[in-house]
Design an enzyme around this catalytic site. Sequence first.
Site, mmCIF file in Angstrom:
data_model
loop_
_atom_site.group_PDB
_atom_site.id
_atom_site.type_symbol
_atom_site.label_atom_id
_atom_site.label_comp_id
_atom_site.label_asym_id
_atom_site.label_seq_id
_atom_site.Cartn_x
_atom_site.Cartn_y
_atom_site.Cartn_z
ATOM 1 N N ALA A 125 0.891 -1.138 -0.107
ATOM 2 C CA ALA A 125 0.115 -0.193 0.044
ATOM 3 C C ALA A 125 0.791 1.221 0.073
ATOM 4 O O ALA A 125 2.216 1.176 0.445
ATOM 5 C CB ALA A 125 -0.998 0.100 1.243
ATOM 6 N N MET A 126 0.445 2.321 -0.319
ATOM 7 C CA MET A 126 1.210 3.636 -0.594
ATOM 8 C C MET A 126 1.548 4.304 0.649
ATOM 9 O O MET A 126 2.498 5.013 0.823
ATOM 10 C CB MET A 126 0.331 4.594 -1.457
ATOM 11 C CG MET A 126 -0.989 5.004 -0.979
ATOM 12 S SD MET A 126 -1.740 6.236 -1.986
ATOM 13 C CE MET A 126 -3.543 6.168 -1.195
ATOM 14 N N ARG A 127 0.879 3.762 1.756
ATOM 15 C CA ARG A 127 1.263 4.094 3.106
ATOM 16 C C ARG A 127 2.790 3.766 3.400
ATOM 17 O O ARG A 127 3.267 4.069 4.613
ATOM 18 C CB ARG A 127 0.273 4.307 4.150
ATOM 19 C CG ARG A 127 0.024 2.417 4.442
ATOM 20 C CD ARG A 127 -1.141 2.436 5.352
ATOM 21 N NE ARG A 127 -1.411 1.074 5.626
ATOM 22 C CZ ARG A 127 -2.315 0.630 4.788
ATOM 23 N NH1 ARG A 127 -2.950 1.191 3.846
ATOM 24 N NH2 ARG A 127 -2.926 -0.546 5.106
ATOM 25 N N TYR A 128 3.193 2.452 2.802
ATOM 26 C CA TYR A 128 4.369 1.791 3.204
ATOM 27 C C TYR A 128 5.549 2.113 2.217
ATOM 28 O O TYR A 128 6.829 2.038 2.789
ATOM 29 C CB TYR A 128 4.011 0.331 3.178
ATOM 30 C CG TYR A 128 2.955 -0.215 4.208
ATOM 31 C CD1 TYR A 128 3.111 0.178 5.653
ATOM 32 C CD2 TYR A 128 1.763 -0.704 3.677
ATOM 33 C CE1 TYR A 128 2.140 -0.455 6.431
ATOM 34 C CE2 TYR A 128 0.912 -1.362 4.752
ATOM 35 C CZ TYR A 128 1.082 -0.810 6.074
ATOM 36 O OH TYR A 128 0.080 -1.523 6.752
ATOM 37 N N THR A 129 5.132 2.388 1.049
ATOM 38 C CA THR A 129 6.243 2.452 -0.075
ATOM 39 C C THR A 129 6.795 3.931 -0.053
ATOM 40 O O THR A 129 5.846 4.848 0.471
ATOM 41 C CB THR A 129 5.908 2.026 -1.398
ATOM 42 O OG1 THR A 129 4.700 2.854 -1.783
ATOM 43 C CG2 THR A 129 5.453 0.850 -1.301
#
Length: 750
Positions: A125-129
């Site tokens: 998810a974009m909150r991790y990358t």
Amino acid sequence: MGNSSANLEFENITDQPAHHFARSAYMDYSEYVIMDRALPNIRDGLKPVHRRILYAMSELGLHSGAKYKKSARAVGDVLGKYHPHGDSACYEAMVLMSQSFNTRYPLVDGQGNWGSQDDPKSFAAMRYTESRLTRYASSFDEEMNEGVVDYNPNFDSTLKEPDFLPARLPNILLNGASGIAVGLATDIPSHNMREVVNALFEIIDNKDATLNDVLKHIQGPDLACPCDIVSTPENTYSFYETGRGSFKARSIWHSEGDTLVITGVPLKSSPAKIMENIGELINTKALLSVDNIRDESDEENPVRIALKCLKGTDHAKLMDFLNSNKNTGTELNMRVNMNIIGINKTSQTMGLMQILTEWLSFRRDTVRRKFENRLRKVNDQLHIIDGFIQAYLNLDEVIRIIRESDNPKQEIMDTLGLTEIQTDAVLDTKLRNLAKLEEMALLEKRKKLMKDKESFEKILSTDKSVLKQVRKELAEDCEKYADNRTCQIILVDTPSRGGDINMIPEEQLNIVISQMGWIRTSKSDIDGKALSYKPGDSFKDQCSGSNIKPLCLIDNTGRAYNVMPTTLPNAKGYGEPITLYASLKSPVNSMTSVDESAVYFVGSTAGYGYRVSGEDLVTKHTKGKVLLTVPDSFEPFKPIKVNDTDKLLVLMRGGEGKVIEVKNAPLLNKGKGNRFIMGPTGDNPVIFVGIVNEQSKVTIFDEEDRALKTLTWADLSAVVMDNARRGKKLLGNQKKSIARVEVTDGTAGA
């Protein structure tokens, strides 16, 4: 209340037929999807969402040398400022721009889990990358502040966004594009940067350049995944000329002893899925030459699929078979459909020459605008420096005016002859800085600016000089970002190659089946009647044939089934039930090894038969197919391989017999056939059909296995008859039933 609504009046209402309104609304929607969502623009090769992602990341300062930031930050800016659509779709577009196995020259540098070739959508998810732009992406925004971009209001008119990015390289060809609009689709393959730049050099240097000249530099597409590009020269020329066509992307492989190793697969193919598909072929014994399959991929070798093959396997032939099997994924057909939004903002299908020349026109105009802007800035600087020089030469007077005048600006303009801009610059400068503006320093700076001015004016003097500057910049960028081809071009004479399942060394096998349907094979000569069988079981039939030719099984109802001999068990033990290999509806009556180029005579003990080609004895269905219609209380006899000149001896249990000519039997693919002897009944069926010739001796045995009579050709030639006639009594007055027949110097039949 209810009546008051009838008195309401609305402004700007027009009456029109519903179909006119529907057509207009649909056309507006179509144009929106084509222009603002699905098709790339020839200038920067980007769709709106990709352009907005690059622009937003550039505005955030996420350049290639910057520190990574959470991807959610970039996506949030894109959605909030420029692209009011779903966050998941926007993030997926961003992920695609970062995946080196999907994008030839990635635009986003990702940190974290950004998916894999096996599962491109397995990204975190974009909150991790975290992400930033790549070095290549900097070629899109280097000139953003050079006055070369047209800006439009964003969706809520609170900000401005670029109509296009000033791409310094033809990204439309380098990274390609794919998408579906309303009634339009685009599939543009990626290409190698060095080849495309050399093609542009050819057009710049040779105004009469043709497609053939350009194709001396561009070998063909160069996809993100290492693979082989397979096409004919004519096909390659055709899709580059028209903008429509296709080519094949094929896996890369090499041999390591008996192991075939696949090291590259086509774009959008999953190595794991390819392994699964090949494994299924191995498990179902449709692929005979591969012993096992292993995944040997690691960090250094992203794709490495090892196929352990049987000794003597032709690896090239094996790959031909895998490539021809559409379900394996080792070869894919890639479409070419180069639909692009041109400089005139309309969508059209372009050939390679039109794409290159139109992009070159855009780049020429961009370079011209860039140097016109630079020249304008240089002239502005020169104008101000001239004012500073004049002020320095009259510094005491300037100071006096500032101290004594009520309107120093106007007095300086009148006294020194300066313009308003020059005067403002002088007045805005601190007094101590004016003292530092020595004349030599000002003159040196003016000299440098004049040199820049001459250089810019020289570039802008003619279209040829502008194109020369374009060429120079292309060479510089190519040196920075270009790499070698990832895909090898393989030109073939024909557009496709067929596969062949016969990929193992050919050997002769003897095949035996029992009354209870247990089957086994042996490479050595064996007598099926002498083999041991399960209690209650016994010999049924035996045949010999090639291990790579299909075995045809005929059941008691006349249905035909096929199995490959190499899939069958060996002669150790009792074998295995034939039902493991074919879904029989009735017990096996007989079997034969099929030569698909030959012709066979098939028939039943009811006295009916026909000729059939070997191809029609073969079926891919495990449930078999109807081959012969067999009347009740009768059964089929074993297929006999025949030539048109052959003669067949037909004997009935009661002793009647005749010789028929094979050529008189019809050639069918299924059915009952024609009657070849009159008179068979349930207790007096046809007991034997076999080929005889002038050297044949036929010995007839009774049920007690005593020889009743031996027939020579002199006896047989006397009973050569037409089909459908009764046979003659060949045993004379003997009232014996025939149990079996032996033919020497001839071919035995049923």
